[in-house]
Design an enzyme around this catalytic site. Structure first.
Site, mmCIF file in Angstrom:
data_model
loop_
_atom_site.group_PDB
_atom_site.id
_atom_site.type_symbol
_atom_site.label_atom_id
_atom_site.label_comp_id
_atom_site.label_asym_id
_atom_site.label_seq_id
_atom_site.Cartn_x
_atom_site.Cartn_y
_atom_site.Cartn_z
ATOM 1 N N ALA A 66 0.861 -1.178 0.000
ATOM 2 C CA ALA A 66 0.000 0.000 0.000
ATOM 3 C C ALA A 66 0.900 1.231 0.000
ATOM 4 O O ALA A 66 2.057 1.172 0.449
ATOM 5 C CB ALA A 66 -0.884 -0.024 1.235
ATOM 6 N N GLY A 111 0.599 -5.071 0.956
ATOM 7 C CA GLY A 111 -0.561 -5.136 0.068
ATOM 8 C C GLY A 111 -0.228 -5.770 -1.277
ATOM 9 O O GLY A 111 -1.112 -6.296 -1.956
ATOM 10 N N GLU A 114 -0.471 -9.415 -0.670
ATOM 11 C CA GLU A 114 -1.907 -9.708 -0.506
ATOM 12 C C GLU A 114 -2.597 -9.760 -1.878
ATOM 13 O O GLU A 114 -3.453 -10.612 -2.128
ATOM 14 C CB GLU A 114 -2.547 -8.652 0.403
ATOM 15 C CG GLU A 114 -2.057 -8.784 1.840
ATOM 16 C CD GLU A 114 -2.535 -7.650 2.732
ATOM 17 O OE1 GLU A 114 -2.210 -6.488 2.426
ATOM 18 O OE2 GLU A 114 -3.224 -7.919 3.716
ATOM 19 N N GLU A 134 4.281 -5.300 7.414
ATOM 20 C CA GLU A 134 3.450 -4.295 8.081
ATOM 21 C C GLU A 134 3.850 -4.036 9.529
ATOM 22 O O GLU A 134 3.746 -2.910 10.017
ATOM 23 C CB GLU A 134 1.967 -4.691 8.025
ATOM 24 C CG GLU A 134 1.334 -4.520 6.654
ATOM 25 C CD GLU A 134 1.493 -5.726 5.751
ATOM 26 O OE1 GLU A 134 2.336 -6.604 6.049
ATOM 27 O OE2 GLU A 134 0.776 -5.799 4.745
HETATM 28 N N1 DAK Z 1 4.570 3.153 -0.602
HETATM 29 C C1 DAK Z 1 4.943 4.336 -1.124
HETATM 30 N N2 DAK Z 1 6.102 4.521 -1.774
HETATM 31 C C2 DAK Z 1 6.938 3.480 -1.857
HETATM 32 C C3 DAK Z 1 6.615 2.201 -1.324
HETATM 33 C C4 DAK Z 1 5.353 2.059 -0.670
HETATM 34 N N3 DAK Z 1 4.935 0.903 -0.168
HETATM 35 N N4 DAK Z 1 7.651 1.376 -1.566
HETATM 36 C C5 DAK Z 1 8.573 2.088 -2.234
HETATM 37 N N5 DAK Z 1 8.146 3.362 -2.413
HETATM 38 C C6 DAK Z 1 8.827 4.443 -3.077
HETATM 39 C C7 DAK Z 1 9.979 4.983 -2.229
HETATM 40 O O1 DAK Z 1 9.512 5.894 -1.270
HETATM 41 C C8 DAK Z 1 10.814 5.646 -3.319
HETATM 42 O O2 DAK Z 1 10.197 6.864 -3.660
HETATM 43 P P1 DAK Z 1 11.082 8.231 -3.820
HETATM 44 O O3 DAK Z 1 11.795 8.404 -2.530
HETATM 45 O O4 DAK Z 1 12.023 7.916 -4.963
HETATM 46 O O5 DAK Z 1 10.083 9.287 -4.148
HETATM 47 C C9 DAK Z 1 10.647 4.732 -4.506
HETATM 48 O O6 DAK Z 1 9.441 3.996 -4.265
HETATM 49 C C10 DAK Z 1 11.790 3.720 -4.652
HETATM 50 O O7 DAK Z 1 11.910 3.023 -3.418
HETATM 51 P P2 DAK Z 1 13.305 2.913 -2.625
HETATM 52 O O8 DAK Z 1 14.179 4.063 -2.947
HETATM 53 O O9 DAK Z 1 12.973 2.654 -1.208
HETATM 54 O O10 DAK Z 1 13.917 1.617 -3.297
HETATM 55 P P3 DAK Z 1 14.950 0.580 -2.638
HETATM 56 O O11 DAK Z 1 15.405 -0.287 -3.751
HETATM 57 O O12 DAK Z 1 15.981 1.287 -1.825
HETATM 58 O O13 DAK Z 1 14.068 -0.289 -1.628
HETATM 59 C C11 DAK Z 1 12.158 -1.582 -0.932
HETATM 60 C C12 DAK Z 1 13.061 -1.150 -2.110
HETATM 61 C C13 DAK Z 1 10.957 -2.351 -1.537
HETATM 62 C C14 DAK Z 1 12.918 -2.525 -0.008
HETATM 63 C C15 DAK Z 1 11.681 -0.324 -0.160
HETATM 64 O O14 DAK Z 1 11.143 0.622 -1.101
HETATM 65 C C16 DAK Z 1 10.643 -0.620 0.875
HETATM 66 O O15 DAK Z 1 10.913 -1.134 1.934
HETATM 67 N N6 DAK Z 1 9.388 -0.215 0.552
HETATM 68 C C17 DAK Z 1 8.285 -0.355 1.506
HETATM 69 C C18 DAK Z 1 7.821 -1.796 1.567
HETATM 70 C C19 DAK Z 1 6.728 -1.959 2.576
HETATM 71 O O16 DAK Z 1 6.873 -1.702 3.770
HETATM 72 N N7 DAK Z 1 5.598 -2.397 2.078
HETATM 73 C C20 DAK Z 1 4.417 -2.601 2.895
HETATM 74 C C21 DAK Z 1 3.641 -1.355 2.903
HETATM 75 S S1 DAK Z 1 2.378 -1.438 4.143
HETATM 76 C C22 DAK Z 1 -4.916 -1.331 5.293
HETATM 77 C C23 DAK Z 1 -4.854 -2.400 4.471
HETATM 78 C C24 DAK Z 1 -3.658 -2.770 3.932
HETATM 79 C C25 DAK Z 1 -2.519 -2.096 4.226
HETATM 80 C C26 DAK Z 1 -2.597 -1.039 5.044
HETATM 81 C C27 DAK Z 1 -3.780 -0.635 5.573
HETATM 82 N N8 DAK Z 1 -6.169 -0.935 5.856
HETATM 83 C C28 DAK Z 1 -7.069 -2.013 6.205
HETATM 84 C C29 DAK Z 1 -6.427 0.386 6.185
HETATM 85 C C30 DAK Z 1 -1.290 -2.491 3.634
HETATM 86 C C31 DAK Z 1 -0.132 -2.023 4.130
HETATM 87 C C32 DAK Z 1 1.109 -2.171 3.387
HETATM 88 O O17 DAK Z 1 1.182 -2.703 2.309
#
Ligand code: DAK
Length: 260
Positions: A66, A111, A114, A134
């Site tokens: 997400a 997400g 998922e 998460e």
């Molecule tokens: N969201 C927004 N932007 C993201 C992102 C994400 N999940 N993942 C990556 N990006 C963006 C980064 O911010 C960066 O943007 P800029 O800084 O260039 O503007 C760009 O994509 C490139 O990412 P990185 O520079 O970080 O790239 P790296 O190769 O260094 O790292 C990485 C890749 C995948 C390891 C890293 O980007 C990372 O850890 N990303 C986050 C992964 C993560 O935590 N995913 C889970 C998100 S939480 C809900 C239902 C569902 C959910 C929530 C609520 N409700 C019921 C309300 C779901 C939650 C999730 O999915």
């Protein structure tokens, strides 16, 4: 008009949907969730579409989760809408009347995993990484991840991924039963399209029967599940395709299925 975050391409009965936000690693914001929901509704309704392949733009990510930046700004009421939108999309995909294959070309996190788990089959590149991070954000999976992971790979895997928060590589994902196949990244598209073509040429009503029996039947007890399977089995005796499939076998020829 702004470009859609979901690209759509058709070839030989296979519709490929691509989440197209590569600069954000295809993260799911509300706009993207809505576009995906509309794209899957359209694919379900179009009889020319026999199979859907879902993937992400660029070499790095399927979907990295997400959109954390958008989530950070949501009020509780908006978060509720976000949750309903995401859960509705996952359920729509899972209940699609035709096979949906996730072509996991890179990170499938939160997400994103998922989303891949809501698809019926998953083929992953050997470079892919999958996880439910998460907890690292102070959250739990919110698009049905705990439940689908539990059903797909069992309690040990669900707890390993959701409690630990660390992603696993494709080989470990295969070992856990999280993906159906792992292929070298250079062969991912060709191998996925080979499977999609095979399914696009199969009997659509039989495929739908399998999806209904496994997805819905799997959500009830054994007795009801068996009754549901029997109902699907009997229903197919009313189809031309069942007569054609059995006649083709007996006639030692290839069947021509017509979705009737
Ligand atoms: N969201 C927004 N932007 C993201 C992102 C994400 N999940 N993942 C990556 N990006 C963006 C980064 O911010 C960066 O943007 P800029 O800084 O260039 O503007 C760009 O994509 C490139 O990412 P990185 O520079 O970080 O790239 P790296 O190769 O260094 O790292 C990485 C890749 C995948 C390891 C890293 O980007 C990372 O850890 N990303 C986050 C992964 C993560 O935590 N995913 C889970 C998100 S939480 C809900 C239902 C569902 C959910 C929530 C609520 N409700 C019921 C309300 C779901 C939650 C999730 O999915």
């Amino acid at each position: 008009m702004t470009a859609s975050p979901v690209l759509s391409r058709d070839a030989d009965g296979v519709r490929t949907l691509t989440v197209d936000r590569p600069d954000k690693l295809n993260a799911l914001d509300r706009n993207t969730l809505q576009a995906l929901d509309q794209a899957f509704a359209a694919a379900a309704a179009d009889p020319a579409v026999r199979v859907v392949v879902l993937t992400g733009s660029g070499a790095k990510a399927f979907v990295a989760g997400a959109d954390i930046a958008e989530m950070n700004t949501l009020t509780a009421i908006e978060a509720r809408e976000f949750s309903l939108l995401g859960q509705g999309l996952m359920r729509r995909i899972e209940r699609m009347p035709k096979p949906v294959i996730a072509m996991v070309n890179g990170y499938a996190l939160g997400g994103g995993l998922e989303l891949a788990m809501a698809c019926h089959l998953r083929i992953a590149a050997d470079s892919a990484r999958l996880g439910q991070p998460e907890v690292n954000l102070g959250l739990v999976p919110g698009f049905g991840g705990t439940q689908r992971l539990l059903r797909l790979a069992g309690r040990a895997a669900a707890l390993e991924l959701c409690l630990g928060g660390a992603p696993v590589d494709a080989a470990r994902a295969l070992q856990l039963g999280l993906v159906n196949r792992v292929v070298p990244v250079a062969e991912l598209e060709a191998e996925t399209m080979k499977l999609a073509a095979q399914l696009a040429n199969a009997a659509p009503l039989a495929l739908r029967g399998v999806l209904d029996a496994v997805v819905l039947g799997g959500e009830c007890g054994m007795e009801e599940g068996l009754q549901f399977e029997t109902a699907q089995f009997a229903l197919l005796f009313a189809s031309e395709d069942m007569r054609e499939g059995t006649a083709a076998f007996l006639g030692k020829r290839k069947p021509q299925f017509r979705n009737r």
